[in-house]
Design a protein around this motif. Sequence first.
Motif, short mmCIF file in Angstrom:
data_model
loop_
_atom_site.label_atom_id
_atom_site.label_comp_id
_atom_site.label_asym_id
_atom_site.label_seq_id
_atom_site.Cartn_x
_atom_site.Cartn_y
_atom_site.Cartn_z
N GLN A 94 40.69 -7.92 -2.65
CA GLN A 94 40.05 -8.29 -1.26
C GLN A 94 40.37 -6.55 -0.71
OE1 GLN A 94 43.41 -10.39 -0.22
NE2 GLN A 94 42.50 -12.65 -0.69
N GLY B 113 37.13 -6.13 1.37
CA GLY B 113 37.53 -5.82 2.88
C GLY B 113 37.17 -3.60 3.17
N LEU C 274 33.53 -6.04 5.01
CA LEU C 274 33.77 -6.48 6.25
C LEU C 274 34.22 -4.85 7.59
CD1 LEU C 274 35.17 -9.39 5.62
CD2 LEU C 274 33.26 -9.00 5.49
N GLN D 132 42.42 -4.70 3.75
CA GLN D 132 43.31 -5.75 2.16
C GLN D 132 43.78 -7.16 3.72
OE1 GLN D 132 47.02 -6.16 0.89
NE2 GLN D 132 45.85 -8.58 0.84
N THR E 77 44.06 -8.14 6.86
CA THR E 77 43.08 -8.98 6.84
C THR E 77 42.43 -9.60 6.50
OG1 THR E 77 43.06 -7.06 8.61
CG2 THR E 77 41.88 -8.81 9.21
N VAL E 78 41.97 -9.32 5.73
CA VAL E 78 40.68 -9.64 4.76
C VAL E 78 41.71 -11.32 4.57
CG1 VAL E 78 39.34 -10.17 2.59
CG2 VAL E 78 39.28 -8.16 4.12
N SER E 79 42.92 -11.11 3.74
CA SER E 79 43.65 -11.84 2.82
C SER E 79 43.94 -13.07 4.25
CB SER E 79 44.74 -11.42 2.39
OG SER E 79 46.04 -12.54 2.26
N PRO F 243 33.39 -10.91 10.92
CA PRO F 243 33.81 -11.10 9.78
C PRO F 243 32.55 -11.82 9.09
CG PRO F 243 34.99 -10.25 10.67
CD PRO F 243 34.70 -10.22 11.85
N MET G 230 30.39 -11.72 6.17
CA MET G 230 30.46 -12.47 4.91
C MET G 230 29.01 -13.51 3.79
SD MET G 230 34.31 -13.99 4.29
CE MET G 230 35.06 -14.39 5.89
#
Length: 694
Positions: A206, A210, A214, A218, A220-222, A241, A245
């Motif tokens: 991630q 990320g 993005l 990490q 935030t991605v999670s 984001p 994606m």
Amino acid sequence: MEIQSNQERIHKHMDLCVFTAASPTSADLETMVAMRDRDIHRLEQEVRRLQRLLQEVQERTANHVALLQQQLANKSQHIERLQAKLQSQQDYEKIKTELRTLRALMQTTDVISVFSPPSDVRSVSVDNDPVIQKETPEFHHSTGKEEALNESSSVISGSPASSSSSLSVQSFIKEETDSGEDEQEFDTARLAQQVKEALQQLNIGQRVFGHYVLGLSQGTVSDILARPKPWSKLTSRGREPFLRMKHFLSDEHSIRTLSAIQERLRGVFVPWVGPPDRSSDDVIRNILDQSRLEMLDDDDDDDDDEGSRCQRGGDTSDDVIRNILQQAKHETQTQTPAMNDAPVRQEEEDYGTLESGVQSLADFVQNIIQKVKSEIYEDTEPSVSPSSVSRSFQTLAADPDQRAQGFKMETRQRPRSCPISSSCELQSLHLDTFSITQRVKETLTANNIGQRVFGEEVLGLTQSSVSELLSHPKPWTKLSLKGKENFIRMHLWLQDPQNIQKLNAMKKMDHRARLKRALMGSDCASQRWLDVGGQGFCDRWGRCEAMKRPRVILSAQERDALIAVYQTEPYPSQHTIERLAAQLGLHTSTVSNWFYNYRSRIRRDGFSEPVQTRTFQNSTGSSPVSSSLVRVKQEPSDGETEEDADLQREEHSHVSVGVQSVSRVKREKDEDPWTSPDQQCRKTSGTSRDLLPA
DNA sequence: TTAGAGTCAATATC
DNA sequence: GATATTGACTCTAA
């Protein structure tokens, strides 16, 4: 130089002539003539030699020029192809506008006739994906066909950092955000799920995703992936984001590139940093050789061409992982994925585009590559060159060694849906870890090879890690990708008919090196703690480090107390940890680490074979605890003898065979369990917890 | 921030 | 000296 010296000689001869001219005798003249003749002969030879040299140089230059011209021609063709593609898709904006119009028309038509939507509009949908389906055809999933791939990769030109692109992500986002019709149809949850699956399947972290895709951390991605907000609840910024994606999922190049970046960053299969005299590349080559020994009975003469030499020098972890995986798969007769007709050439072309430095398209992939180049590889060692990522892919197809039987077949069988072989193939691979460790142990014992040598030469691990691996092998399914690497290495090593021979050779070299270091006084423990301003030491490789903390050794009572707490509270709160630490006179991090390690080792022993997972009823509770984890014998407490400790262990040795999971222990959790087993905080000898950081 | 996996290095044990 | 244990660390995911 030689010509000059010849000229000097001639001048001397002439001087001699002048000097002797006063009374030249016939003998002198003959001598002079003879000397001249010799000089002339020598000069002629020199001229011939130089001519030959010149000819050779000219030939080599001509060859090189031809080669470069060929490469230039190839590159030019590639550029032309890309330009043609770009040209052919310049009407993107126009088509998109038309599609919008069509879609609006369709909705209008739907209102009029719900049951008969226009077929021509429906054909816009590429697949059944409700997320992608809503998009224009350019943003569909790659179908595996070249057209789709090219279309996708060419269109995804939006780049977070690119300003040259006519279609930036920002403009795309703006359009999408401004478009009211998409708002009600965008399924963020499904998109997040797809991304999660893709990342998991390709083993992309991630953090990397990320960072490179993005532009987010990490965490935030999670959060986004785990709890995606509905599209309607998102602001334009929050939607960005998700749009990125979607870009990512629809472009196979992006996925491949990111996966390559991830593996490169991880340093797949070469995670350790070896001593200075043995670079990781050497280790990789060693493994490659090992694999090749098995795969290739005899070498192909064609392997010696210049190209192969270049490629061989550039072996990367990607090549290694492929080699290892192919071999391991072959050995275990694992079912290979379904045959796919996608030719290697296609892959070469695909991967080749990654490297194309002349590619002027500011597309997603290029952006990622550039980002990696600028951020990652500039400061790394030469062996990890900026082009490693792409070169590693090219090596796959270009290395004649890998074109050998078997590997070639396997390469061709790699399904297009799995662009990065390592992760996907690892998923389909299964090894019997227990059997492997047993065989390794037997082999090492039979041949009197130590864990240290085996660890350093075969696995790149320390003796302690090897010991853990061999003593407590986890089942294959419980291993992470990194954990599986060790077993693949062991498996390959077992298959190598020369494994013992090689290790013995290494053993001898290692022994000599040790002797040498000992003689030089750099390898003994007493020398290890060389003071560096009183705050550090130099290790055996000469690296000076800051002072390391001495090891904390828990007493039997401390350990018992911790275990007692664990019985009822395997996941203690911060408050409990602090109280425990205070009561035991330990640092909170020590207590915290102990719980981490204890849980981890409980799990580990649970995974191991029954023989090795002897569990017993702990004296402080009813939950089973691995005997190996209660080493009360290690340090007898005050007034407690070794025999007492042994007795205690004996008492505990009511064997309870079977896997005991942490969850069971968890279920037994009740109220605050702290029962103050022994509040006496004995300071153990050799520990200096005062040095622990606050 | 917390937890798990993998690993190291110091130390204990054989 | 070889091997096992264990406290501590890094990296990754949630």
